[in-house]
Design a protein around this motif. Structure first.
Motif, PDB file in Angstrom:
ATOM      1  N   ARG A 832       0.847  -1.283   0.045  1.00 50.75           N
ATOM      2  CA  ARG A 832      -0.002  -0.019  -0.090  1.00 50.75           C
ATOM      3  C   ARG A 832       0.866   1.170   0.069  1.00 50.75           C
ATOM      4  O   ARG A 832       2.075   1.122   0.424  1.00 50.75           O
ATOM      5  N   THR A 833       0.573   2.398  -0.619  1.00 49.58           N
ATOM      6  CA  THR A 833       1.105   3.411  -0.587  1.00 49.58           C
ATOM      7  C   THR A 833       1.795   3.957   0.756  1.00 49.58           C
ATOM      8  O   THR A 833       2.737   4.386   0.883  1.00 49.58           O
ATOM      9  N   GLU A 834       0.744   3.901   1.813  1.00 50.47           N
ATOM     10  CA  GLU A 834       1.370   4.269   3.031  1.00 50.47           C
ATOM     11  C   GLU A 834       2.290   3.250   3.769  1.00 50.47           C
ATOM     12  O   GLU A 834       2.981   3.510   4.945  1.00 50.47           O
ATOM     13  N   GLY A 835       2.580   1.867   3.287  1.00 52.01           N
ATOM     14  CA  GLY A 835       3.744   1.132   3.454  1.00 52.01           C
ATOM     15  C   GLY A 835       3.214   0.178   4.709  1.00 52.01           C
ATOM     16  O   GLY A 835       1.906   0.202   4.968  1.00 52.01           O
ATOM     17  N   PHE A 836       4.071  -0.390   5.527  1.00 52.41           N
ATOM     18  CA  PHE A 836       3.963  -1.174   6.459  1.00 52.41           C
ATOM     19  C   PHE A 836       3.848  -0.256   7.724  1.00 52.41           C
ATOM     20  O   PHE A 836       4.639  -0.233   8.428  1.00 52.41           O
ATOM     21  N   THR A 837       2.787   0.191   8.224  1.00 51.18           N
ATOM     22  CA  THR A 837       2.512   0.986   9.320  1.00 51.18           C
ATOM     23  C   THR A 837       2.684   0.359  10.689  1.00 51.18           C
ATOM     24  O   THR A 837       2.429  -0.942  10.757  1.00 51.18           O
ATOM     25  N   ASP A 838       2.827   1.226  11.533  1.00 49.11           N
ATOM     26  CA  ASP A 838       2.654   0.977  13.018  1.00 49.11           C
ATOM     27  C   ASP A 838       1.509   0.235  13.390  1.00 49.11           C
ATOM     28  O   ASP A 838       1.313  -0.741  14.210  1.00 49.11           O
ATOM     29  N   GLU A 839       0.329   0.876  12.743  1.00 48.13           N
ATOM     30  CA  GLU A 839      -0.989   0.447  12.951  1.00 48.13           C
ATOM     31  C   GLU A 839      -1.200  -1.109  12.626  1.00 48.13           C
ATOM     32  O   GLU A 839      -1.836  -2.186  13.204  1.00 48.13           O
ATOM     33  N   ASP A 840      -0.416  -1.296  11.227  1.00 49.19           N
ATOM     34  CA  ASP A 840      -0.432  -2.721  10.895  1.00 49.19           C
ATOM     35  C   ASP A 840       0.312  -3.688  11.785  1.00 49.19           C
ATOM     36  O   ASP A 840      -0.150  -4.826  11.991  1.00 49.19           O
ATOM     37  N   LYS A 841       1.377  -3.236  12.256  1.00 42.36           N
ATOM     38  CA  LYS A 841       2.150  -3.908  13.148  1.00 42.36           C
ATOM     39  C   LYS A 841       1.551  -4.412  14.111  1.00 42.36           C
ATOM     40  O   LYS A 841       1.435  -5.471  14.908  1.00 42.36           O
ATOM     41  N   ALA A 842       0.872  -3.367  14.996  1.00 43.59           N
ATOM     42  CA  ALA A 842       0.126  -3.669  16.148  1.00 43.59           C
ATOM     43  C   ALA A 842      -1.014  -4.483  15.887  1.00 43.59           C
ATOM     44  O   ALA A 842      -1.296  -5.361  16.762  1.00 43.59           O
ATOM     45  N   ARG A 843      -1.644  -4.426  14.913  1.00 41.52           N
ATOM     46  CA  ARG A 843      -2.835  -5.076  14.657  1.00 41.52           C
ATOM     47  C   ARG A 843      -2.509  -6.668  14.420  1.00 41.52           C
ATOM     48  O   ARG A 843      -3.090  -7.622  14.967  1.00 41.52           O
ATOM     49  N   PHE A 844      -1.429  -7.045  13.650  1.00 46.28           N
ATOM     50  CA  PHE A 844      -1.012  -8.287  13.554  1.00 46.28           C
ATOM     51  C   PHE A 844      -0.503  -8.785  14.737  1.00 46.28           C
ATOM     52  O   PHE A 844      -0.744 -10.157  15.104  1.00 46.28           O
ATOM     53  N   MET A 845       0.214  -8.026  15.617  1.00 44.45           N
ATOM     54  CA  MET A 845       0.739  -8.464  17.032  1.00 44.45           C
ATOM     55  C   MET A 845      -0.553  -9.106  17.909  1.00 44.45           C
ATOM     56  O   MET A 845      -0.379  -9.856  18.752  1.00 44.45           O
ATOM     57  N   ALA A 846      -1.515  -8.180  18.051  1.00 48.50           N
ATOM     58  CA  ALA A 846      -2.563  -8.161  18.994  1.00 48.50           C
ATOM     59  C   ALA A 846      -3.665  -9.353  18.548  1.00 48.50           C
ATOM     60  O   ALA A 846      -4.254 -10.359  19.336  1.00 48.50           O
ATOM     61  N   LEU A 847      -3.754  -9.070  17.139  1.00 52.28           N
ATOM     62  CA  LEU A 847      -4.918 -10.369  16.769  1.00 52.28           C
ATOM     63  C   LEU A 847      -4.656 -11.477  16.066  1.00 52.28           C
ATOM     64  O   LEU A 847      -5.481 -12.129  15.626  1.00 52.28           O
ATOM     65  N   GLY A 848      -3.265 -11.279  15.412  1.00 50.82           N
ATOM     66  CA  GLY A 848      -2.803 -12.323  14.690  1.00 50.82           C
ATOM     67  C   GLY A 848      -3.498 -12.214  13.002  1.00 50.82           C
ATOM     68  O   GLY A 848      -3.581 -11.189  12.761  1.00 50.82           O
ATOM     69  N   GLY A 849      -3.362 -13.390  12.397  1.00 50.78           N
ATOM     70  CA  GLY A 849      -3.805 -13.163  11.234  1.00 50.78           C
ATOM     71  C   GLY A 849      -4.786 -14.740  10.919  1.00 50.78           C
ATOM     72  O   GLY A 849      -5.026 -15.587  11.502  1.00 50.78           O
ATOM     73  N   GLU A 850      -4.692 -14.888   9.526  1.00 47.71           N
ATOM     74  CA  GLU A 850      -5.277 -16.185   8.713  1.00 47.71           C
ATOM     75  C   GLU A 850      -4.284 -17.135   9.267  1.00 47.71           C
ATOM     76  O   GLU A 850      -3.073 -17.027   9.398  1.00 47.71           O
ATOM     77  N   PRO A 851      -4.895 -18.521   9.414  1.00 46.75           N
ATOM     78  CA  PRO A 851      -3.886 -19.638   9.886  1.00 46.75           C
ATOM     79  C   PRO A 851      -2.694 -19.742   8.886  1.00 46.75           C
ATOM     80  O   PRO A 851      -1.742 -20.177   9.386  1.00 46.75           O
ATOM     81  N   THR A 852      -2.905 -19.600   7.635  1.00 43.51           N
ATOM     82  CA  THR A 852      -1.816 -19.715   6.757  1.00 43.51           C
ATOM     83  C   THR A 852      -1.729 -18.687   5.528  1.00 43.51           C
ATOM     84  O   THR A 852      -2.695 -17.866   5.484  1.00 43.51           O
ATOM     85  N   SER A 853      -0.796 -18.699   4.764  1.00 41.13           N
ATOM     86  CA  SER A 853      -0.668 -17.879   3.524  1.00 41.13           C
ATOM     87  C   SER A 853      -1.529 -18.270   2.641  1.00 41.13           C
ATOM     88  O   SER A 853      -2.259 -19.548   2.583  1.00 41.13           O
ATOM     89  N   ASP A 854      -1.908 -17.299   1.768  1.00 39.74           N
ATOM     90  CA  ASP A 854      -3.155 -17.656   0.866  1.00 39.74           C
ATOM     91  C   ASP A 854      -2.390 -17.191  -0.616  1.00 39.74           C
ATOM     92  O   ASP A 854      -1.318 -16.973  -0.773  1.00 39.74           O
ATOM     93  N   GLY A 855      -3.078 -17.318  -1.545  1.00 36.17           N
ATOM     94  CA  GLY A 855      -2.773 -17.017  -3.034  1.00 36.17           C
ATOM     95  C   GLY A 855      -2.590 -15.717  -3.308  1.00 36.17           C
ATOM     96  O   GLY A 855      -2.126 -15.229  -4.420  1.00 36.17           O
ATOM     97  N   SER A 856      -2.913 -14.795  -2.145  1.00 35.31           N
ATOM     98  CA  SER A 856      -2.586 -13.312  -2.764  1.00 35.31           C
ATOM     99  C   SER A 856      -1.459 -12.741  -2.936  1.00 35.31           C
ATOM    100  O   SER A 856      -1.110 -11.884  -3.521  1.00 35.31           O
ATOM    101  N   ALA A 857      -0.535 -13.470  -2.394  1.00 32.47           N
ATOM    102  CA  ALA A 857       1.237 -13.199  -2.763  1.00 32.47           C
ATOM    103  C   ALA A 857       1.946 -14.424  -2.661  1.00 32.47           C
ATOM    104  O   ALA A 857       1.425 -15.349  -2.350  1.00 32.47           O
ATOM    105  N   SER A 858       3.093 -14.017  -3.202  1.00 31.72           N
ATOM    106  CA  SER A 858       3.938 -15.253  -3.193  1.00 31.72           C
ATOM    107  C   SER A 858       5.096 -14.963  -2.238  1.00 31.72           C
ATOM    108  O   SER A 858       6.225 -15.571  -2.069  1.00 31.72           O
ATOM    109  N   ASP A 859       5.331 -13.553  -1.672  1.00 38.34           N
ATOM    110  CA  ASP A 859       6.333 -13.202  -0.780  1.00 38.34           C
ATOM    111  C   ASP A 859       5.784 -13.039   0.588  1.00 38.34           C
ATOM    112  O   ASP A 859       4.755 -12.314   0.557  1.00 38.34           O
ATOM    113  N   TRP A 860       6.250 -13.886   1.411  1.00 41.71           N
ATOM    114  CA  TRP A 860       5.521 -13.368   2.988  1.00 41.71           C
ATOM    115  C   TRP A 860       6.622 -13.310   3.967  1.00 41.71           C
ATOM    116  O   TRP A 860       7.744 -13.825   3.964  1.00 41.71           O
TER     117      TRP A 860
END
Length: 1012
Positions: A832-860
């Protein structure tokens, strides 16, 4: 660099307006900006225009430049560079023509008629016109008008520029004139240009444009390279002042104009048979590289005369500079054609920006989107400026106004010139300028005839000469990879630049001094072959060198020969052969014997030859500074620094396992309700190469201490100097352990101290492993870890876990879908234009994410966090690697046992030979699904070498399995494991099993369940 001074007290006054207009990343126009104090609409008339209107006599017409609002976005572009350039220019021309027509329909009749006699500058969404003061004021408040600028003559300050008396003064540390051509000029040598010439990379087939005082088309260094000789002269020269048809430069300094000198730095050279006069002595050129002043001697040039002399002074206009940019994007007047468009635009000019209007922003973006990188000199302090000049001060998008500072050789060291302007820019106080630095000195060569030149001396240090060093470097890179986009080319220079003091990205040298050889390795030079050096290893005697190579391109490297050169000198140290390396695979080259002095070198160049084509790759043996350390155990390597970073982003080896380096970057994160402190990268959308470069991260930490002892290290850092400190300090106890050739782990014991009132803190670890062919990441319940593997599960297997198993969250973090080296929009959090923001990092740390990577990207990347944690608590992260899943489980089990034994809060066992069993894992286990039960244990590590014995029994007491191993002091205790096979090879039945572990006179028992 030509300085355009603040002339507000003169009749030719021009400065940028005082109002601040914020342009968003999409460059949607703002027709007005509300005053935060009054809420009233602010005038669209620039401040200098108001002054010009006051000075104007009744009925006098004032020249203005009207920026129009953009109501409709540009349509999407093709991915093909040539088609894209034509689409973009045509879209711009049509869009702004319709905008102007609409504006004229909304204006009073008299004003609309006057605008018919105007010059449309669609490249910048503007129109130049002459209007009465009343007509100008009537534009204020018109919805179709974004900004109105004064377009009067702007005097170019020559006294403070390169024409100052210091021009003919020898630059400190440079040789006198008579020795100037004993070697390649210093500026070309220090960036590695001769190494690329040897490899056949001279910029051939690339066209460079300059917007300056013009170019002397008869100059012997340049005359044969003018594009107007091979095509229509109108496509090679644009003179909006004199409308001349042949290139000329009426700005003279020592017989050589400013624009002419700029072009000689880009591509100047004499041909065989030409004559150079040095200190009165003529010398006939015998080799094509005998007399070279330009970085890309094989390139061609076109030029715009942007400045003109009147009455002993030199002037320009905003509209003339914009008109020149439009000509560069469309020399033949037909936006639908692209073969006429040059490849690079170099600008050695700038002006004071008091209002942050960004009048050239749209024009710069138009060129960049069409694939033409735009380069600017950062500016000279001697021009009366304090910080980087406009338009080079722009910083709302990454690398979109590539500012270049100047370095010189002083006291035997390369240093940023005191004359070179840096940041932070006043219109973007949080950003860093310049992007890079380059040599700011050049030979001054006067033409005495079509084939005769005279060396007049060496220039003083100015950013005017630094910028064309970068433009020439871009031309060489473009020649190596013609399909590379503007940002990819600039990023190659930015991300491979050699850091200069102070350490890291800074407002004096930016990312550092450009390294053309390293950048060439980043863009690739053999068509679809893109080789990178990802592993460097000396033999035990320090005389043999092995270089690991990875082919990240889409074509196989067919094999060939290799030479190792000392950089930046050209002497060959050793030669060898290179076996073929398929696309996406790793290979290497071994130089068996090098001169003993080679061990002390830090930089080499690897020249690969295949079927008559050469490719130069940088080999850097960086001396570790006090903030970085590489741990080693056997063949395994792991790097960290004192800023919370892990992997190659530290400038060391990332995680070298089984001969390859897999870990691009990583970082420790600390999050509370008040924000995040971390050293993770901010954005990889437009700068993917920065994933493995410290300048791409935005660290909140500063170093407290770091010490290492081979395979272990202690490091401490804190965030009290961050922009938004959370008041946290961290101590890491790190240990690397190799388990033979097939498994390894790193234990990171993290102790955290924080102040009162920080909420419920979390601690996380972000790791970015890069595998050929894409990544797969997900949480493995049986392993109790976040696991990262290649998309085809071929191995190796990497994991992150915590010990003891604590409340954790885990998230696969999408980095975007690679398109070459570009990341497509909308593919993930970092894309995204605004990059990997502190809000993104905090959200992933607190809530986690999907169980596994999906087909939306090949770099994780993978992120594991623990919390909430108490003040002073210790969290143990485990980073494990295995050849396959079974070996990964061994590494994880060993790491957990090792971590608990070393970092347990109280005694785990006491007495000589003391023993304690840990819970079996997994329990129950299913051997039919390929599982094995791990039976970890702890034992006093001070014991003498002793035998450990495992015995397994059925619930009825029948013995079914025995295993024995020798324990060695101070080595990790590997857990026992059982695959469910009996001593005769048969599979064991479902049921409860007991086991016994014996060490010396100590005996412990446990149970587990086998299910099928």
């Amino acid at each position: 660099m030509r300085g355009l001074p603040d002339l507000r007290k003169t009749n030719t006054a021009w400065v940028a307006a005082a109002a601040v207009v914020v342009l968003v990343a999409s460059h949607a126009a703002l027709s007005w900006v509300a005053s935060p104090a009054s809420g009233q609409q602010r005038s669209v008339l620039a401040a200098d225009l108001d002054e010009a209107l006051v000075r104007a006599a009744p009925g006098e017409r004032v020249q203005v430049l009207i920026e129009m609002s953009r109501e409709n976005p540009l349509p999407p572009l093709s991915l093909d560079r040539e088609i894209r350039a034509a689409e973009h220019a045509s879209n711009l021309a049509g869009l702004y023509a319709s905008s102007l027509d609409r504006l004229q329909r909304e204006l009073p009749t008299s004003l609309a008629l006057d605008l018919q006699a105007r010059r449309v500058l669609w490249v910048g969404g503007a129109v130049a016109a002459e209007l009465t003061p009343e007509q100008v004021r009537s534009l204020d408040g018109q919805p179709g008008v974004r900004r109105v600028h004064y377009d009067g003559l702007v005097q170019v300050d020559l006294a403070a520029g390169p024409e100052a008396p210091t021009l003919l003064v020898w630059a400190p540390g440079l040789p006198p004139a008579q020795d100037a051509w004993g070697e390649v000029p210093w500026g070309l040598e220090v960036i590695g240009a001769p190494t690329l010439w040897q490899a056949g990379a001279t910029g051939e087939g690339v066209v460079v444009a300059t917007l300056d005082s013009g170019v002397d088309g008869d100059h012997p260094l340049l005359r044969r390279k003018w594009r107007g000789l091979s095509t229509s002269p109108a496509l090679g020269w644009f003179d909006p002042w004199g409308l001349t048809e042949f290139p000329n430069d009426d700005d003279g300094l020592a017989g050589v104009g400013h624009g002419t000198t700029v072009m000689t730095v880009v591509l100047g050279s004499l041909e065989v048979g030409d004559t150079l006069i040095e200190s009165g002595q003529p010398r006939v050129v015998e080799d094509e590289f005998d007399v070279v002043t330009g970085v890309a001697p094989g390139a061609e040039w076109v030029a715009v005369n942007g400045f003109e002399g009147f009455g002993g002074a030199t002037y320009t206009r905003l509209s003339v500079l914009m008109q020149g940019m439009q000509w560069v994007l469309d020399p033949d007047g037909d936006p639908a054609t692209v073969t006429d468009v040059p490849d690079i635009l170099s600008n050695s000019w700038g002006f004071r920006s008091d209002g942050c209007d960004g009048v050239f922003d749209r024009a710069i973006d138009a060129l960049e989107l069409a694939g033409v990188p735009v380069v600017f000199a950062s500016g000279n302090r001697s021009a009366g400026l304090d910080t980087v000049a406009a338009p080079a001060d722009r910083a709302d998008l990454l690398l979109n106004a590539f500012a270049v500072g100047a370095v010189e050789l002083r006291d035997g060291e390369i240093r940023v010139s005191p004359n070179s302007l840096g940041g932070p820019p006043p219109c973007a106080p949080g950003s860093v300028k310049p992007e890079v630095v380059a040599p700011g000195v050049t030979p001054i060569v006067r033409g005495l005839g079509p084939r005769t030149a005279e060396l007049r001396g060496t220039s003083g240090t100015f950013t005017s000469w630094a910028a064309p060093h970068v433009s020439g470097a871009l031309a060489v890179l473009k020649g190596l990879n013609p399909r590379a986009g503007a940002n990819e080319l600039k990023d190659a220079l930015f991300s491979t630049a050699e850091d200069l003091p102070p350490t890291g990205l800074d407002n004096r040298s930016g990312a550092g001094l450009i390294d053309l050889v390293a950048a060439a390795g980043a863009v690739g030079g053999l068509g679809g072959v893109q080789l990178v050096v990802d592993h460097v290893e000396w033999d035990s005697a320090g005389l043999g060198l092995r270089l690991g190579l990875f082919n990240r391109g889409d074509r196989s490297f067919p094999g060939g020969s290799a030479r190792l050169l000392r950089a930046p000198a050209r002497d060959t140290l050793a030669s060898a052969n290179v076996a073929p390396i398929p696309s996406g695979q790793r290979g290497g080259v071994v130089f068996e014997k090098l001169p003993a002095t080679s061990r002390d070198a830090e930089r080499f160049t690897l020249l690969l030859e295949s079927d008559g084509t050469w490719l130069g790759l940088p080999v850097a043996l960086r001396v570790a500074d006090e903030s970085m350390v590489t741990l080693a155990d056997g063949e395994v390597r792991f790097s960290l620094d004192a800023y919370g970073r892990l992997g190659r982003v530290t400038r060391g080896a990332g995680f070298v396992f089984q001969g390859s380096d897999w870990l691009t970057g990583g970082a420790l994160l600390f999050a509370t309700a008040g924000g995040v402190s971390d050293a993770a990268y901010v954005d990889v959308l437009k700068q993917p190469a920065l994933k493995s470069n410290p300048v791409g991260s935005d660290t909140d930490w500063h170093r407290t201490s770091l010490s290492d002892a081979g395979a272990s290290a202690e490091v401490a850092f804190a965030d009290d100097k961050a922009l938004y400190p959370l008041g946290v300090s961290v101590r890491q106890d790190v240990e690397l352990v190799s388990l033979g050739d097939t498994a390894a782990f790193v234990s990171l014991a993290v102790s955290v101290q924080y102040g009162a009132g920080v909420g419920t803190p979390l601690v996380g670890l972000l790791l970015d492993w890069d595998f050929a062919g894409g990544d797969f990441v997900g949480w493995d319940d049986l392993l109790g870890a976040s696991v990262m593997v290649p998309a085809d599960s071929s191995g190796p297997w990497m994991a992150v876990s915590t010990t003891p198993v604590a409340p954790t969250t885990h998230a696969p973090v999408p980095l975007g879908e690679p398109d070459g080296l570009r990341y497509q929009d909308g593919s993930g959090v970092l894309a995204r234009t605004e990059g990997f923001t502190d809000e993104d990092k905090a959200r992933f740390m607190a809530l986690g994410g999907e169980p596994t990577s999906d087909g939306s990207a090949s770099d994780w990347a993978q992120l594991v966090s623990v919390g909430p944690i108490g003040n002073g608590a210790e969290v143990i992260f485990v980073v494990a690697a295995g050849r396959d899943r079974e070996e990964l489980q061994l590494a994880l089990d060993s790491a957990r046992a090792f971590a608990l034994e070393k970092h347990a809060p109280g005694p785990v066992a006491s007495g000589r030979g003391a023993l304690q069993l840990l819970p079996p894992y997994p329990n129950p286990f299913n051997p039919a699904e390929g599982e094995a039960v791990s039976l970890p244990f702890l034992v006093d590590r001070t014991l003498e070498p002793a035998e450990a014995v495992l015995e397994i029994y059925t619930i009825a007491g029948r013995h079914v399995y025995t295993e024995q191993r020798t324990l060695v002091p101070e080595r990790p205790v590997e857990p026992f494991s059982w695959t469910g096979l009996l001593g005769n090879g048969d599979a064991a039945a479902t049921g409860v099993y007991g086991y016994v572990i014996r060490i010396g006179g100590r005996r412990e028992t446990g149970k587990f369940v086998l299910l099928k």
